[in-house]
Design a protein around this motif. Structure first.
Motif, PDB file in Angstrom:
ATOM      1  N   LYS B  90       0.849  -1.200   0.000  1.00 17.40           N
ATOM      2  CA  LYS B  90       0.000   0.000   0.000  1.00 17.40           C
ATOM      3  C   LYS B  90       0.891   1.259   0.000  1.00 17.40           C
ATOM      4  N   LEU B  91       1.958   1.207   0.803  1.00 17.16           N
ATOM      5  CA  LEU B  91       2.897   2.344   0.824  1.00 17.16           C
ATOM      6  C   LEU B  91       3.551   2.512  -0.550  1.00 17.16           C
ATOM      7  N   ALA B  92       3.901   1.370  -1.143  1.00 14.62           N
ATOM      8  CA  ALA B  92       4.529   1.403  -2.467  1.00 14.62           C
ATOM      9  C   ALA B  92       3.557   2.000  -3.484  1.00 14.62           C
ATOM     10  N   ASN B  93       2.293   1.647  -3.349  1.00 20.62           N
ATOM     11  CA  ASN B  93       1.274   2.182  -4.245  1.00 20.62           C
ATOM     12  C   ASN B  93       1.148   3.683  -4.116  1.00 20.62           C
ATOM     13  N   GLU B  94       1.201   4.129  -2.882  1.00 21.30           N
ATOM     14  CA  GLU B  94       1.084   5.565  -2.633  1.00 21.30           C
ATOM     15  C   GLU B  94       2.255   6.301  -3.279  1.00 21.30           C
ATOM     16  N   ALA B  95       3.456   5.742  -3.060  1.00 16.91           N
ATOM     17  CA  ALA B  95       4.656   6.354  -3.653  1.00 16.91           C
ATOM     18  C   ALA B  95       4.558   6.326  -5.172  1.00 16.91           C
ATOM     19  N   PHE B  96       4.034   5.205  -5.700  1.00 12.00           N
ATOM     20  CA  PHE B  96       3.866   5.106  -7.146  1.00 12.00           C
ATOM     21  C   PHE B  96       2.917   6.180  -7.657  1.00 12.00           C
ATOM     22  N   GLY B  97       1.802   6.366  -6.931  1.00 10.74           N
ATOM     23  CA  GLY B  97       0.790   7.363  -7.340  1.00 10.74           C
ATOM     24  C   GLY B  97       1.436   8.717  -7.572  1.00 10.74           C
ATOM     25  N   LYS B  98       2.303   9.091  -6.640  1.00 10.30           N
ATOM     26  CA  LYS B  98       2.966  10.400  -6.748  1.00 10.30           C
ATOM     27  C   LYS B  98       3.839  10.464  -7.999  1.00 10.30           C
ATOM     28  N   THR B  99       4.670   9.436  -8.175  1.00  9.01           N
ATOM     29  CA  THR B  99       5.588   9.417  -9.324  1.00  9.01           C
ATOM     30  C   THR B  99       4.800   9.402 -10.631  1.00  9.01           C
ATOM     31  N   PHE B 100       3.776   8.544 -10.640  1.00  8.24           N
ATOM     32  CA  PHE B 100       2.976   8.364 -11.846  1.00  8.24           C
ATOM     33  C   PHE B 100       2.359   9.691 -12.300  1.00  8.24           C
ATOM     34  N   PHE B 101       1.677  10.352 -11.386  1.00 14.55           N
ATOM     35  CA  PHE B 101       0.984  11.577 -11.791  1.00 14.55           C
ATOM     36  C   PHE B 101       1.961  12.703 -12.091  1.00 14.55           C
ATOM     37  N   LEU B 102       3.091  12.705 -11.393  1.00  6.28           N
ATOM     38  CA  LEU B 102       4.113  13.712 -11.704  1.00  6.28           C
ATOM     39  C   LEU B 102       4.606  13.512 -13.133  1.00  6.28           C
ATOM     40  N   GLN B 103       4.855  12.247 -13.488  1.00  6.21           N
ATOM     41  CA  GLN B 103       5.374  11.972 -14.834  1.00  6.21           C
ATOM     42  C   GLN B 103       4.313  12.244 -15.906  1.00  6.21           C
ATOM     43  N   ILE B 104       3.061  11.964 -15.557  1.00  2.00           N
ATOM     44  CA  ILE B 104       1.966  12.260 -16.490  1.00  2.00           C
ATOM     45  C   ILE B 104       1.923  13.757 -16.772  1.00  2.00           C
ATOM     46  N   ALA B 105       1.981  14.517 -15.659  1.00  2.32           N
ATOM     47  CA  ALA B 105       1.912  15.969 -15.800  1.00  2.32           C
ATOM     48  C   ALA B 105       3.092  16.476 -16.631  1.00  2.32           C
ATOM     49  N   MET B 106       4.269  15.871 -16.377  1.00  2.00           N
ATOM     50  CA  MET B 106       5.448  16.299 -17.128  1.00  2.00           C
ATOM     51  C   MET B 106       5.340  15.916 -18.607  1.00  2.00           C
ATOM     52  N   ALA B 107       4.709  14.752 -18.859  1.00  2.00           N
ATOM     53  CA  ALA B 107       4.598  14.303 -20.243  1.00  2.00           C
ATOM     54  C   ALA B 107       3.711  15.226 -21.071  1.00  2.00           C
ATOM     55  N   SER B 108       2.830  15.951 -20.411  1.00  2.00           N
ATOM     56  CA  SER B 108       1.993  16.894 -21.164  1.00  2.00           C
ATOM     57  C   SER B 108       2.881  17.936 -21.847  1.00  2.00           C
ATOM     58  N   ALA B 109       4.118  18.074 -21.314  1.00  2.00           N
ATOM     59  CA  ALA B 109       5.073  19.000 -21.914  1.00  2.00           C
ATOM     60  C   ALA B 109       5.364  18.641 -23.368  1.00  2.00           C
ATOM     61  N   SER B 110       5.324  17.348 -23.688  1.00  2.00           N
ATOM     62  CA  SER B 110       5.673  16.979 -25.068  1.00  2.00           C
ATOM     63  C   SER B 110       4.439  16.958 -25.982  1.00  2.00           C
ATOM     64  N   LEU B 111       3.246  16.920 -25.386  1.00  3.01           N
ATOM     65  CA  LEU B 111       2.060  16.739 -26.227  1.00  3.01           C
ATOM     66  C   LEU B 111       1.216  17.995 -26.439  1.00  3.01           C
ATOM     67  N   TRP B 112       1.448  19.034 -25.637  1.00  2.58           N
ATOM     68  CA  TRP B 112       0.597  20.219 -25.789  1.00  2.58           C
ATOM     69  C   TRP B 112       0.675  20.830 -27.196  1.00  2.58           C
ATOM     70  N   PRO B 113       1.873  20.828 -27.859  1.00  2.03           N
ATOM     71  CA  PRO B 113       1.883  21.443 -29.197  1.00  2.03           C
ATOM     72  C   PRO B 113       0.992  20.694 -30.200  1.00  2.03           C
ATOM     73  N   VAL B 114       0.822  19.361 -29.988  1.00  2.00           N
ATOM     74  CA  VAL B 114      -0.007  18.578 -30.918  1.00  2.00           C
ATOM     75  C   VAL B 114      -1.465  19.040 -30.838  1.00  2.00           C
ATOM     76  N   ALA B 115      -1.959  19.164 -29.599  1.00  2.00           N
ATOM     77  CA  ALA B 115      -3.341  19.612 -29.430  1.00  2.00           C
ATOM     78  C   ALA B 115      -3.509  21.036 -29.952  1.00  2.00           C
ATOM     79  N   CYS B 116      -2.508  21.890 -29.709  1.00  6.08           N
ATOM     80  CA  CYS B 116      -2.595  23.276 -30.206  1.00  6.08           C
ATOM     81  C   CYS B 116      -2.600  23.287 -31.736  1.00  6.08           C
ATOM     82  N   ALA B 117      -1.749  22.444 -32.340  1.00  7.62           N
ATOM     83  CA  ALA B 117      -1.698  22.384 -33.805  1.00  7.62           C
ATOM     84  C   ALA B 117      -3.043  21.915 -34.361  1.00  7.62           C
ATOM     85  N   LEU B 118      -3.623  20.897 -33.716  1.00 10.76           N
ATOM     86  CA  LEU B 118      -4.935  20.417 -34.160  1.00 10.76           C
ATOM     87  C   LEU B 118      -5.994  21.511 -33.980  1.00 10.76           C
ATOM     88  N   GLY B 119      -5.851  22.284 -32.898  1.00 10.20           N
ATOM     89  CA  GLY B 119      -6.784  23.389 -32.658  1.00 10.20           C
ATOM     90  C   GLY B 119      -6.690  24.426 -33.756  1.00 10.20           C
TER      91      GLY B 119
END
Lengths: 420, 174
Positions: B90-119
């Motif tokens: 459960k502790l490992a899951n909690e730690a994973f949750g933090k890493t996972f969402f941080l990386q997701i948020a960071m990954a938006s850095a590479s994809l925002w131009p695609v959505a803007c271009a489509l817009g």
């Protein structure tokens, strides 16, 4: 080699499902939207000459990109500090902050423009969630942390659930009811978070940390994070047949146009076949795990249906399901749930955009992604000043406030918390 | 004119220019869309690099925490202590949750131009259908802007990635 072929088949199915809604987005977008606008003009609901706003609808609230960007910074900050609550906050933005909820509601229950805007809000949420699933499952696939049979069994349930529910509810659920259900999900999350902040929750956590400390030495001695998943038993053929049948049901439902009963029969057949897969056994770190194939399938139906209906990823439901019900270690849960979220979102987006012709405003999603990126840079720099427990308490208060507000607004017609 | 409208106009003029370079409109469409895909790739790569650079310490810390709890939970399981396994997991899951969402948020850095271009393409080309050289099932003989942009973006991303690796390996070799 055999393993590669399995992955190629899986990826082909996924890519096929990803590509089609994108390819089809424009014609469906143009037809459905212009038809709905024409109808609203004809009914005197909107003024054709008014300034175009959201989705180009005359008189709709103008899409404020700066507000979207700023709200997304907040969402990104939450993602990078507490995690899962970010998806909920993205939904709050789409419903309330950007003024789309009240605008859609004005048209009255069951009116086509209300339905279109509601579904567009859902799909916008799903795009954000689907992208996150794509990124995480790719990463975990590279790391060899995906339990493919488990992901496939969950997806068999999920694929059916995520097209059936939009099929049964899209256009039939008004924004008002959607807000109510969304509120229930937020409140449930709030209660889970609250339990973690109570004295009992904290004591449990302390005990867990003590247990972790007791196993530290062995971890140093024998910790080998390179050992991956090895599947020992499971009928691959039956698994792929079942997956193929439910994917076919989704394709039939979205593309065939008529004879919907075929799609329903295919979905039921796919689910039925899962009962013949039997038990799946695999090892991870030399420890053996096993599960009955139909258990994750049933879980997948329920979770994907709920997630698709609410326009959220369902990750927050897959993780407790896989750890508590299936009893899997975290590393496997992470990648596997990411894969299932991705498959579920793809089919759901496909169902809305291709099947129902629901449009999204791309530029707005772009502004939001940019905001999330900025927020993710701020989060790690501020979180060290705020203890974890206080962050959780902050989100408990927020979850209760948002949940109660949406539930009462959705089901009673007014909010019992300010602003009323 | 507000700053935002002015900026949008500037971006629009910048992006539409390559579409008008060739005399032939079909050629212009392909060239302009390819350059748009290239810009989306480059911009995404730059912001992603910034995100990783800025959050490197935090990502490493949360990832280590996650891996440590994971190892301990597996040790507990191997030792036959199911209760401890569940608690540590459960502790490992909690730690994973933090890493996972941080990386997701960071990954938006590479994809925002695609959505803007489509817009941007949605605003520019949503009413235009592009003829295809063949008839595709479901799609028919024409396709929308996304049909061209998405495959071009994926292709550009792959080629760009290969070039990047090639340049980096040359640079590192020296």
């Amino acid at each position: 080699m055999k393993e590669n072929i399995k992955w190629i088949v899986c990826l082909t199915v996924i890519i096929g499902l990803v590509a089609l809604p994108l390819l089809m987005e424009t014609p469906a977008f143009a037809d459905k939207l212009s038809d709905t606008i024409q109808q609203a003009v004809g009914d005197g609901k909107i003024d054709k000459k008014a300034e175009p706003g959201f989705l180009g609808i005359p008189g709709a609230p103008g899409v404020n990109y700066i507000l979207g960007f700023l709200w997304a910074i907040w969402v990104g900050w939450i993602f990078s500090t507490v995690g899962a609550f970010g998806g909920i906050m993205a939904g709050v933005g789409h419903i309330t902050i950007f003024g789309l909820g009240d605008y859609a509601k004005d048209f009255g229950k069951g009116y086509p423009l209300n339905k279109l805007v509601t579904d567009s809000i859902r799909v916008s949420n799903q795009w954000l969630v689907g992208l996150s699933g794509l990124i995480s499952s790719t990463n975990y696939y590279r790391m060899g942390r995906l339990v493919a049979p488990l992901g496939i069994c969950l997806a068999i349930g999920g694929v059916g659930g995520s097209w059936l529910i939009p099929d049964l509810t899209a256009g039939k659920i008004s924004l008002k009811a959607y807000i109510g259900y969304f509120g229930i999900a937020v409140l449930a999350l709030g209660i889970i978070l609250f339990r973690e902040t109570t004295a009992g929750g904290q004591a449990k956590r302390k005990k867990a940390k003590e247990a972790a400390a007791a196993f530290e030495k062995q971890a140093k001695d024998g910790g080998d994070t390179k050992k991956g998943v090895k599947v020992l038993e499971g009928s691959w053929v039956m698994m792929f047949v079942a997956l193929g049948v439910v994917v076919a049901s989704a394709l039939w439902a979205n593309l065939a146009g008529g004879a919907r009963w075929v799609a329903y029969i295919l979905a039921l057949a796919g689910w039925g076949l899962t009962f013949f897969i039997g038990t799946i056994r695999f090892t991870f770190f030399d420890v053996e795990f096993k599960f009955k194939a139909f258990v994750p399938m049933l879980g997948g139906i329920f979770i994907a249906a709920l997630a698709s209906f609410l326009g959220v990823g369902g990750g927050f439901l897959y993780v407790p399901f896989l750890t508590s019900v299936a009893g899997l270690p975290m590393f496997l849960v992470a990648g596997t749930s990411g894969l299932v979220v991705l498959v579920g979102m793809i089919v759901s987006i496909f169902s809305y955009m291709v099947g129902k012709g629901v449009p999204v405003q791309w530029g707005f999603i772009g502004a939001e992604l940019l905001g999330i990126f900025v927020g993710s840079m701020i989060g790690p720099r501020t979180s060290k000043y705020i203890p974890d427990i206080w962050l959780k308490r902050l989100f408990v208060v927020l979850a209760f406030y948002v949940g109660i507000r949406y539930i009462t607004k959705g089901f009673l017609g007014f909010s019992i918390v300010p602003p009323f | 004119m507000g700053f935002f409208a002015w900026l949008m106009e500037l971006v629009d003029a910048f992006l539409i220019t390559p579409y008008r370079w060739p005399q032939d409109p079909v050629l212009g469409w392909w060239l302009g869309t390819f350059i748009l895909a290239l810009w989306s790739t480059i911009l995404g790569e730059i912001t992603l690099a910034i995100a990783f650079r800025a959050n490197r310490f935090h990502v490493t810390k949360t990832t280590n925490e996650m891996a440590e709890y994971h190892d301990r939970s597996m040790n507990a399981l191997k030792a036959g202590n199911k209760g401890a396994y569940k608690a540590i997991n459960k502790l490992a899951n909690e730690a994973f949750g933090k890493t996972f969402f941080l990386q997701i948020a960071m990954a938006s850095a590479s994809l925002w131009p695609v959505a803007c271009a489509l817009g941007w393409m949605q605003a520019r080309f949503s009413n235009i259908r592009f003829p295809l050289p063949f008839n595709l099932p479901v799609l028919g003989e024409t396709a929308g802007y996304a049909f061209i942009f998405i495959p071009l973006y994926i292709l550009t991303r792959i080629v760009f990635g290969k070039f990047k690796r090639m340049i980096i390996s040359k640079f590192v070799d020296r």
